[in-house]
Design a protein around this motif. Structure first.
Motif, PDB file in Angstrom:
ATOM      1  N   ARG A 146    -101.795 102.012  50.135  1.00  0.00           N
ATOM      2  CA  ARG A 146    -101.513 101.841  51.561  1.00  0.00           C
ATOM      3  C   ARG A 146    -102.818 102.019  52.323  1.00  0.00           C
ATOM      4  O   ARG A 146    -103.470 103.065  52.229  1.00  0.00           O
ATOM      5  CB  ARG A 146    -100.495 102.861  52.047  1.00  0.00           C
ATOM      6  CG  ARG A 146    -100.092 102.629  53.522  1.00  0.00           C
ATOM      7  CD  ARG A 146     -99.158 103.686  54.035  1.00  0.00           C
ATOM      8  NE  ARG A 146     -99.961 104.881  54.328  1.00  0.00           N
ATOM      9  CZ  ARG A 146     -99.535 106.123  54.221  1.00  0.00           C
ATOM     10  NH1 ARG A 146     -98.318 106.389  53.818  1.00  0.00           N
ATOM     11  NH2 ARG A 146    -100.321 107.143  54.508  1.00  0.00           N
ATOM     12  N   VAL A 147    -103.193 100.974  53.050  1.00  0.00           N
ATOM     13  CA  VAL A 147    -104.389 101.005  53.886  1.00  0.00           C
ATOM     14  C   VAL A 147    -104.025 100.360  55.215  1.00  0.00           C
ATOM     15  O   VAL A 147    -103.495  99.236  55.240  1.00  0.00           O
ATOM     16  CB  VAL A 147    -105.558 100.230  53.239  1.00  0.00           C
ATOM     17  CG1 VAL A 147    -106.797 100.287  54.124  1.00  0.00           C
ATOM     18  CG2 VAL A 147    -105.885 100.759  51.855  1.00  0.00           C
ATOM     19  N   SER A 148    -104.284 101.065  56.302  1.00  0.00           N
ATOM     20  CA  SER A 148    -104.038 100.538  57.656  1.00  0.00           C
ATOM     21  C   SER A 148    -102.604 100.033  57.813  1.00  0.00           C
ATOM     22  O   SER A 148    -102.377  98.973  58.412  1.00  0.00           O
ATOM     23  CB  SER A 148    -105.040  99.429  57.987  1.00  0.00           C
ATOM     24  OG  SER A 148    -106.357  99.904  57.899  1.00  0.00           O
ATOM     25  N   GLY A 149    -101.649 100.755  57.240  1.00  0.00           N
ATOM     26  CA  GLY A 149    -100.240 100.408  57.391  1.00  0.00           C
ATOM     27  C   GLY A 149     -99.761  99.263  56.510  1.00  0.00           C
ATOM     28  O   GLY A 149     -98.596  98.896  56.576  1.00  0.00           O
ATOM     29  N   LYS A 150    -100.623  98.711  55.679  1.00  0.00           N
ATOM     30  CA  LYS A 150    -100.225  97.632  54.768  1.00  0.00           C
ATOM     31  C   LYS A 150    -100.174  98.167  53.345  1.00  0.00           C
ATOM     32  O   LYS A 150    -100.901  99.102  52.981  1.00  0.00           O
ATOM     33  CB  LYS A 150    -101.211  96.470  54.848  1.00  0.00           C
ATOM     34  CG  LYS A 150    -101.189  95.759  56.185  1.00  0.00           C
ATOM     35  CD  LYS A 150    -102.078  94.542  56.154  1.00  0.00           C
ATOM     36  CE  LYS A 150    -101.967  93.794  57.475  1.00  0.00           C
ATOM     37  NZ  LYS A 150    -102.762  92.585  57.461  1.00  0.00           N
ATOM     38  N   TYR A 151     -99.310  97.561  52.532  1.00  0.00           N
ATOM     39  CA  TYR A 151     -99.115  97.975  51.146  1.00  0.00           C
ATOM     40  C   TYR A 151     -99.565  96.858  50.206  1.00  0.00           C
ATOM     41  O   TYR A 151     -99.206  95.689  50.401  1.00  0.00           O
ATOM     42  CB  TYR A 151     -97.636  98.292  50.883  1.00  0.00           C
ATOM     43  CG  TYR A 151     -97.145  99.482  51.663  1.00  0.00           C
ATOM     44  CD1 TYR A 151     -97.212 100.762  51.122  1.00  0.00           C
ATOM     45  CD2 TYR A 151     -96.631  99.334  52.950  1.00  0.00           C
ATOM     46  CE1 TYR A 151     -96.770 101.864  51.841  1.00  0.00           C
ATOM     47  CE2 TYR A 151     -96.187 100.435  53.673  1.00  0.00           C
ATOM     48  CZ  TYR A 151     -96.257 101.692  53.107  1.00  0.00           C
ATOM     49  OH  TYR A 151     -95.826 102.783  53.825  1.00  0.00           O
ATOM     50  N   PHE A 152    -100.336  97.247  49.177  1.00  0.00           N
ATOM     51  CA  PHE A 152    -100.844  96.285  48.208  1.00  0.00           C
ATOM     52  C   PHE A 152    -100.540  96.771  46.798  1.00  0.00           C
ATOM     53  O   PHE A 152    -100.952  97.873  46.424  1.00  0.00           O
ATOM     54  CB  PHE A 152    -102.360  96.109  48.369  1.00  0.00           C
ATOM     55  CG  PHE A 152    -102.763  95.609  49.729  1.00  0.00           C
ATOM     56  CD1 PHE A 152    -102.805  94.253  49.982  1.00  0.00           C
ATOM     57  CD2 PHE A 152    -103.055  96.503  50.751  1.00  0.00           C
ATOM     58  CE1 PHE A 152    -103.160  93.787  51.243  1.00  0.00           C
ATOM     59  CE2 PHE A 152    -103.410  96.052  52.011  1.00  0.00           C
ATOM     60  CZ  PHE A 152    -103.460  94.686  52.260  1.00  0.00           C
ATOM     61  N   LEU A 153     -99.807  95.954  46.039  1.00  0.00           N
ATOM     62  CA  LEU A 153     -99.605  96.227  44.623  1.00  0.00           C
ATOM     63  C   LEU A 153    -100.903  95.870  43.922  1.00  0.00           C
ATOM     64  O   LEU A 153    -101.417  94.769  44.097  1.00  0.00           O
ATOM     65  CB  LEU A 153     -98.458  95.374  44.068  1.00  0.00           C
ATOM     66  CG  LEU A 153     -98.290  95.381  42.549  1.00  0.00           C
ATOM     67  CD1 LEU A 153     -98.060  96.784  42.002  1.00  0.00           C
ATOM     68  CD2 LEU A 153     -97.167  94.440  42.139  1.00  0.00           C
ATOM     69  N   GLN A 154    -101.440  96.814  43.153  1.00  0.00           N
ATOM     70  CA  GLN A 154    -102.687  96.590  42.439  1.00  0.00           C
ATOM     71  C   GLN A 154    -102.528  96.980  40.983  1.00  0.00           C
ATOM     72  O   GLN A 154    -101.894  97.985  40.669  1.00  0.00           O
ATOM     73  CB  GLN A 154    -103.828  97.415  43.058  1.00  0.00           C
ATOM     74  CG  GLN A 154    -104.096  97.045  44.499  1.00  0.00           C
ATOM     75  CD  GLN A 154    -105.140  97.942  45.143  1.00  0.00           C
ATOM     76  OE1 GLN A 154    -105.294  99.109  44.807  1.00  0.00           O
ATOM     77  NE2 GLN A 154    -105.880  97.371  46.095  1.00  0.00           N
ATOM     78  N   MET A 155    -103.106  96.164  40.131  1.00  0.00           N
ATOM     79  CA  MET A 155    -103.184  96.479  38.702  1.00  0.00           C
ATOM     80  C   MET A 155    -104.649  96.440  38.308  1.00  0.00           C
ATOM     81  O   MET A 155    -105.385  95.540  38.708  1.00  0.00           O
ATOM     82  CB  MET A 155    -102.401  95.465  37.867  1.00  0.00           C
ATOM     83  CG  MET A 155    -100.903  95.559  38.015  1.00  0.00           C
ATOM     84  SD  MET A 155    -100.038  94.362  36.957  1.00  0.00           S
ATOM     85  CE  MET A 155    -100.260  95.115  35.335  1.00  0.00           C
ATOM     86  N   LYS A 156    -105.059  97.444  37.533  1.00  0.00           N
ATOM     87  CA  LYS A 156    -106.402  97.456  36.961  1.00  0.00           C
ATOM     88  C   LYS A 156    -106.245  97.420  35.450  1.00  0.00           C
ATOM     89  O   LYS A 156    -105.535  98.239  34.870  1.00  0.00           O
ATOM     90  CB  LYS A 156    -107.169  98.714  37.379  1.00  0.00           C
ATOM     91  CG  LYS A 156    -107.618  98.705  38.820  1.00  0.00           C
ATOM     92  CD  LYS A 156    -108.534  99.887  39.073  1.00  0.00           C
ATOM     93  CE  LYS A 156    -109.161  99.820  40.430  1.00  0.00           C
ATOM     94  NZ  LYS A 156    -110.235 100.809  40.585  1.00  0.00           N
ATOM     95  N   LEU A 157    -106.920  96.445  34.844  1.00  0.00           N
ATOM     96  CA  LEU A 157    -106.860  96.265  33.402  1.00  0.00           C
ATOM     97  C   LEU A 157    -108.251  96.435  32.813  1.00  0.00           C
ATOM     98  O   LEU A 157    -109.247  96.111  33.469  1.00  0.00           O
ATOM     99  CB  LEU A 157    -106.325  94.871  33.071  1.00  0.00           C
ATOM    100  CG  LEU A 157    -104.931  94.606  33.638  1.00  0.00           C
ATOM    101  CD1 LEU A 157    -104.997  93.564  34.720  1.00  0.00           C
ATOM    102  CD2 LEU A 157    -104.003  94.201  32.554  1.00  0.00           C
ATOM    103  N   PRO A 158    -108.360  96.917  31.569  1.00  0.00           N
ATOM    104  CA  PRO A 158    -109.678  97.128  30.964  1.00  0.00           C
ATOM    105  C   PRO A 158    -110.448  95.817  30.856  1.00  0.00           C
ATOM    106  O   PRO A 158    -109.883  94.772  30.556  1.00  0.00           O
ATOM    107  CB  PRO A 158    -109.360  97.667  29.570  1.00  0.00           C
ATOM    108  CG  PRO A 158    -107.910  97.960  29.540  1.00  0.00           C
ATOM    109  CD  PRO A 158    -107.268  97.243  30.667  1.00  0.00           C
TER     110      PRO A 158
END
Length: 187
Positions: free
Chosen positions: A54-66
């Motif tokens: 959550r940044v500045s009231g917005k939501y972002f689904l994030q995936m980090k892969l090797p």
């Protein structure tokens, strides 16, 4: 997107020294990472991070892969992202698979890690100076993300001259620190 970065854990004193080195940070922001996994921590075992930021009231689904670990202490990871309408309690494996192309299980919200981040932009690199809080703990971290390794190394040399950084000390990512706190909170 491939993310290249150097990461160094800091003491509170080092954090204050670095924060004082640069006048006029380009951005100061609050971000909250909500971490997700299965009860068996299956995604973590596969070195995959699933979070909603959550940044500045917005939501972002994030995936980090090797991606890869370089010999100079830098880490590269594939980072994928899509905006969400809000904060889910669970995320389906189907949705994660569509985002990443990798098979994934359904995951549930484990908890949150809140970060006050100061950002300073340079040609070819960016300083992210973080103060993070989770499970009653506070820690400090310096990340230097880069597109130019030489720019990042120059910035680190400048900081090392003032803040006595130990570049050889192990730096644990936010997800690992969060999961350690999560495990302790479950005992």
């Amino acid at each position: 997107m491939i993310e290249n970065e150097f990461k160094v854990m800091l003491s509170a004193e080092q954090y204050e020294q670095i924060h004082g080195m640069f006048s006029g940070w380009d951005r100061e922001l609050e971000q909250v990472n909500y971490y997700y996994d299965t009860p068996q921590l299956e995604m973590s075992e596969r070195h995959i991070t699933v979070r909603v930021r959550r940044v500045s009231g917005k939501y972002f689904l994030q995936m980090k892969l090797p991606a890869e670990t370089m010999g100079n202490g830098a880490v590269s990871r594939v980072e994928l992202e899509k905006e969400l309408p809000g904060l889910p309690q669970t995320i389906s494996g189907r949705e994660l698979s569509e985002l990443s192309g990798a098979e994934a299980p359904d995951v549930s919200l484990l908890g949150e890690l809140s970060t006050a981040r100061s950002v300073k932009l340079f040609d070819g690199a960016e300083i992210d100076l973080d103060k993070s809080e989770y499970f009653g703990r506070t820690d400090y971290e310096l990340e230097v993300e880069y597109t130019s390794e030489s720019a990042a190394l120059g910035i680190l040399e400048r900081i090392k001259s003032k803040a006595q950084l130990d570049m050889k000390a192990p730096a644990t990512g936010k997800i690992r620190r969060f999961l350690s706190g999560y495990a302790k909170s479950r005992k």
